[in-house]
Design an enzyme around this catalytic site. Structure first.
Site, mmCIF file in Angstrom:
data_model
loop_
_atom_site.group_PDB
_atom_site.id
_atom_site.type_symbol
_atom_site.label_atom_id
_atom_site.label_comp_id
_atom_site.label_asym_id
_atom_site.label_seq_id
_atom_site.Cartn_x
_atom_site.Cartn_y
_atom_site.Cartn_z
ATOM 1 N N GLN A 169 -4.641 -3.954 -2.449
ATOM 2 C CA GLN A 169 -4.116 -2.864 -3.281
ATOM 3 C C GLN A 169 -3.936 -3.279 -4.739
ATOM 4 O O GLN A 169 -3.950 -2.428 -5.623
ATOM 5 C CB GLN A 169 -2.789 -2.343 -2.721
ATOM 6 N N THR A 217 -26.594 -10.790 8.607
ATOM 7 C CA THR A 217 -27.370 -10.338 7.448
ATOM 8 C C THR A 217 -26.468 -9.520 6.533
ATOM 9 O O THR A 217 -25.741 -8.638 6.988
ATOM 10 C CB THR A 217 -28.590 -9.502 7.912
ATOM 11 N N CYS A 236 -2.711 4.975 8.541
ATOM 12 C CA CYS A 236 -3.506 4.305 9.575
ATOM 13 C C CYS A 236 -4.456 5.325 10.172
ATOM 14 O O CYS A 236 -4.314 6.524 9.959
ATOM 15 C CB CYS A 236 -2.632 3.770 10.691
ATOM 16 N N ASN A 258 0.808 -1.221 0.000
ATOM 17 C CA ASN A 258 0.000 0.000 0.000
ATOM 18 C C ASN A 258 0.846 1.278 0.000
ATOM 19 O O ASN A 258 0.405 2.318 -0.465
ATOM 20 C CB ASN A 258 -0.952 0.010 1.195
ATOM 21 N N HIS A 287 -13.486 -0.485 -1.393
ATOM 22 C CA HIS A 287 -13.336 0.972 -1.484
ATOM 23 C C HIS A 287 -12.036 1.428 -2.131
ATOM 24 O O HIS A 287 -11.804 2.628 -2.286
ATOM 25 C CB HIS A 287 -13.528 1.636 -0.116
HETATM 26 C C1 LIG Z 1 -2.961 -3.679 1.772
HETATM 27 C C2 LIG Z 1 -4.222 -3.411 2.539
HETATM 28 N N1 LIG Z 1 -4.811 -4.412 3.197
HETATM 29 C C3 LIG Z 1 -5.934 -4.226 3.896
HETATM 30 C C4 LIG Z 1 -6.524 -2.990 3.980
HETATM 31 C C5 LIG Z 1 -7.768 -2.827 4.800
HETATM 32 O O1 LIG Z 1 -8.912 -2.773 3.991
HETATM 33 P P1 LIG Z 1 -10.259 -2.121 4.564
HETATM 34 O O2 LIG Z 1 -10.024 -0.666 4.665
HETATM 35 O O3 LIG Z 1 -11.304 -2.481 3.545
HETATM 36 O O4 LIG Z 1 -10.538 -2.764 5.874
HETATM 37 C C6 LIG Z 1 -5.937 -1.913 3.317
HETATM 38 C C7 LIG Z 1 -6.515 -0.559 3.424
HETATM 39 O O5 LIG Z 1 -5.815 0.428 3.484
HETATM 40 C C8 LIG Z 1 -4.745 -2.127 2.583
HETATM 41 O O6 LIG Z 1 -4.136 -1.138 1.935
#
Ligand SMILES: Cc1ncc(COP(=O)(O)O)c(C=O)c1O
Length: 365
Positions: free
Chosen positions: A169, A227, A313, A141, A191
């Site tokens: 990612q 659900t 974060c 990420n 998202h």
């Molecule tokens: C590599 C990676 N894994 C997991 C996540 C977590 O996903 P979510 O925000 O849908 O919980 C992210 C979100 O930034 C991410 O970049």
């Protein structure tokens, strides 16, 4: 505003929103309902499952919808309960790392090289045992570095390990075929691909017996009770369909990213991390010697430009990126890290504005 933080999240595509809206109003039924309203909603979930399955080349029955990438990672790692050992790479997202720390404090770390990759020869020499659980993300990420998951899984095929990849990612940014990766489990999130937040999925290999964390009504093939988040799932499905059609867009985004990097490289003191490595086409992480990343981020924000400082974060920074530290980057330099992640709407003029503002800020230091 110039939004350059698409690895943090993406805006919901209008067509996704349009697909979701009826399921927040007219079609409010419970998908478990046996009457017409329930059946309509059920078939919308089925369609979304097919749309996502098509994007990652699996059968719809291999997909468990979750509340996002974090839950998918959590569900994946919970499958390590019976494993002798859990191994995770040193650059995993906190949703993997913190889950490992909490439930498997004896986990082992897989080191990465200076470019942020799990080194294949070293990896193949490790002493994995049958049923060991390995988790290595598909793409990082922060740096955007893409791991060679297919080679890693091929090198341990005989050992009978369980291999999970967090592909949150990678999804929609590079071609992603579950079977080609050779993994047993893969996490996804909506998202990051112009779908809604709070919607994700765990993909599993045919025949893998996923043990649920959430038990109750037996939804999602008994693997994830509760659900269903119908609108969220429908939105994820639509976003997946659009991502499949739009994968070529990333060539244009790559051209923009290259143009950005060329201009960045001309600024004295700029270091672009893992520049020569295979990376996501939309991502660049850099630092400027002697310049604080948080300060830079705030100044850019004052100029209506949104970027991220390394690991995005909830706490919003302050810490040095553990990813860069794992790559052996000097902590002082790592503290200056800025991540720019481009998306569909970005244009050349966004890049020009960004570079101009950046130069202006630096000139005032
Ligand atoms: C590599 C990676 N894994 C997991 C996540 C977590 O996903 P979510 O925000 O849908 O919980 C992210 C979100 O930034 C991410 O970049």
């Amino acid at each position: 505003m110039i939004y350059l933080d698409h690895n943090a999240t993406t805006p919901v595509d209008e067509r996704v929103l349009e697909a979701m809206l009826p399921f927040l109003s007219t079609f409010f039924g419970n998908p478990s309902g046996l009457y017409r309203l329930g059946r309509i909603v059920r078939s919308a979930i089925d369609q979304a499952r097919q749309q996502l399955a098509d994007l990652v080349s699996v059968s719809p029955e291999q997909i468990i919808f979750t509340s996002g990438g974090t839950e998918a990672n959590h569900l994946a790692l919970s499958q390590a309960e019976m494993s002798a050992q859990l191994w995770i790479s040193a650059i995993e997202h906190p949703s993997v790392l913190e889950t490992a720390k909490r439930y498997y404090p004896q986990f082992s770390e897989l080191l990465v090289d200076v470019s942020g990759k799990v080194e294949i020869d070293q990896f193949a020499e490790l002493n994995f045992k049958e049923n060991d659980f390995i988790s290595v993300m598909s793409a990082n990420n922060e740096t955007g570095v893409v791991q060679d998951i297919a080679s890693l899984t091929a090198s341990v095929k005989q050992q009978g390990v369980i291999f999970h990849t967090d592909a949150v990612q990678a999804l929609g940014k590079i071609p992603l075929s579950f079977n080609d990766l050779g993994v047993q489990l893969m996490s996804l999130s909506s998202h990051k691909i112009y779908g809604p937040k709070g919607s994700g999925a765990l993909v599993f290999e045919k025949g893998f017996n996923v043990q649920p964390v959430l038990v109750g009504g037996g939804q999602e093939f008994d693997c994830r009770s509760g659900t269903e988040n119908v609108a969220g799932i429908v939105g994820f499905g639509k976003a997946a369909e659009l991502a499949k059609q739009a994968i070529e867009e990333f060539q244009t985004i790559l051209t923009l990213r290259d143009c950005l990097e060329q201009q960045l490289a001309l600024i004295p003191g700029v270091v672009i991390f893992a520049r020569d490595e295979n990376r996501l086409p939309n991502t660049v992480q850099f630092a400027i010697l002697g310049v604080d990343g948080e300060m830079l981020l705030m100044q850019l924000d004052r100029n209506n430009i949104a970027v991220s400082s390394g690991s995005a974060c909830a706490s919003g920074g302050g810490e040095v990126s553990s990813v860069l530290l794992a790559m052996g980057v000097d902590p002082q330099l790592a503290k200056g890290a800025i991540r720019v992640s481009l998306g569909r709407q970005n244009t050349e003029s966004d890049i020009e504005a960004f570079i101009a503002v950046l130069k202006e800020i630096i000139s005032q230091i």
